[in-house]
Design a protein around this motif. Structure first.
Motif, short mmCIF file in Angstrom:
data_model
loop_
_atom_site.label_atom_id
_atom_site.label_comp_id
_atom_site.label_asym_id
_atom_site.label_seq_id
_atom_site.Cartn_x
_atom_site.Cartn_y
_atom_site.Cartn_z
N CYS A 194 121.49 1.57 94.63
CA CYS A 194 121.73 0.29 93.97
C CYS A 194 123.17 0.29 93.45
O CYS A 194 123.53 1.10 92.59
N VAL A 211 121.32 -3.43 97.29
CA VAL A 211 120.59 -2.22 97.62
C VAL A 211 120.86 -1.85 99.08
O VAL A 211 120.73 -2.67 99.98
N TRP A 218 113.64 -0.01 88.57
CA TRP A 218 113.16 -0.23 89.94
C TRP A 218 111.73 -0.73 89.92
O TRP A 218 110.95 -0.44 89.01
N THR A 273 112.72 -3.16 94.71
CA THR A 273 113.68 -4.02 94.02
C THR A 273 114.40 -3.24 92.94
O THR A 273 113.77 -2.53 92.15
N CYS A 274 115.71 -3.38 92.92
CA CYS A 274 116.53 -2.81 91.85
C CYS A 274 116.97 -3.95 90.93
O CYS A 274 117.50 -4.97 91.39
N THR A 328 126.65 -2.01 91.99
CA THR A 328 127.03 -3.23 91.28
C THR A 328 128.54 -3.39 91.31
O THR A 328 129.27 -2.50 91.75
N TYR A 362 119.70 0.46 84.95
CA TYR A 362 118.94 0.17 86.16
C TYR A 362 117.44 0.33 85.89
O TYR A 362 117.03 1.14 85.06
N SER A 376 124.37 -7.15 92.13
CA SER A 376 123.80 -5.89 92.63
C SER A 376 123.47 -6.00 94.12
O SER A 376 123.28 -7.09 94.65
#
Length: 258
Positions: free
Chosen positions: A148, A133, A160, A188-189, A150, A158, A131
């Motif tokens: 986010c 961001v 967060w 943060t993801c 991938t 997902y 991943s």
């Protein structure tokens, strides 16, 4: 109870007994297992046999191909040097998994008493998720959309976090808004698929000016000041022109009188 009453009671209870029997039979039949694997790693497919069944022959098939036999080696190009048949429990190990290994695998077994029920295992192979961001717009402060992304498009979920606090958002995008003075707030993801998860973070800030005034307020003050100066300059030019015209008129009158 009369014979007629007993007959009526028996007839009324029969559908209930049939329904309960059906539920017991359905609960005793287990669904075919699903096994998840990761590209490049190993996975074990259970044979679904008990020690009491003691099969004399076991065969594993994938699609229309036989890929493993209990009494001889089988060579299938796709699985060359990647299969191991455990001759204790007849489970099948697949090494160095590939995405194309996904599918249904059938275990067929025969015992002295005859053919045993066929056992099917569904294998789903996924890549280990990664991943990242990013944000847009790139040059805006205080407000942003976090993206986010991938390396996969399907079977991804997902969540967060803001610092250590979980956020209710469960999509690949997050709208953030900070107050003036909030500095280095970590978002943060956490992206996950059925076999792995990966976290990526970004720091966001909303700076204040040196006097405690936010950038947005300072920009508005500067724009207003510029507008006032522009209007003052226009008025000053107009007043100067008017004064110059009046002086010329007075000089002309004085010349005429003399």
């Amino acid at each position: 109870m009369s014979g007629l009453s007993r007959a009526l009671c028996s007839n009324s209870m029969r559908p209930i007994f049939i329904a309960l029997s059906g539920l017991l039979v359905a609960s005793s039949v287990s669904a075919d297992p699903v096994v998840n694997g990761i590209v490049g790693e190993s996975v074990v497919l259970p044979a679904g046999l008990s020690p009491q069944e003691n099969p004399s022959e076991v065969e594993w098939g994938w699609g229309e191909k036989t890929i493993a036999l209990s009494d001889e080696n089988v060579s299938v190009e796709q699985f060359r040097d990647r299969l191991h048949l455990n001759r204790r429990d007849w489970s099948l190990t697949i090494n160095l998994l590939r995405a194309e290994d996904s599918g249904e695998y059938k275990r067929i077994a025969r015992a002295a008493s005859g053919q045993l029920p066929t056992h099917t295992v569904t294998l789903r192979v996924y890549e280990k998720i990664e991943s990242e961001v990013t944000r847009k717009p790139l040059n805006e402060t205080c407000h942003a959309t976090l993206l986010c992304t991938t390396n996969q498009r399907e079977h991804v979920s997902y969540r967060w976090k803001r610092g250590d606090q979980d956020l209710p958002e469960h999509a690949g995008t997050l709208e953030v808004s900070l107050s003036p003075g909030e500095i280095n707030v970590i978002f943060t993801c956490i992206a996950s698929n059925p076999v792995s998860e990966a976290a990526a973070s970004i720091r966001e800030s909303c700076a204040e000016s040196s006097g405690g005034v936010s950038f947005c307020v300072l920009r508005m003050v500067l724009l207003s000041l510029g507008l006032v100066l522009m209007i003052s300059a226009v008025i000053g030019v107009h007043v100067r022109d008017c004064a110059h015209t009046k002086r010329n008129v007075r000089r002309h009158r004085a010349a005429c009188e003399t």
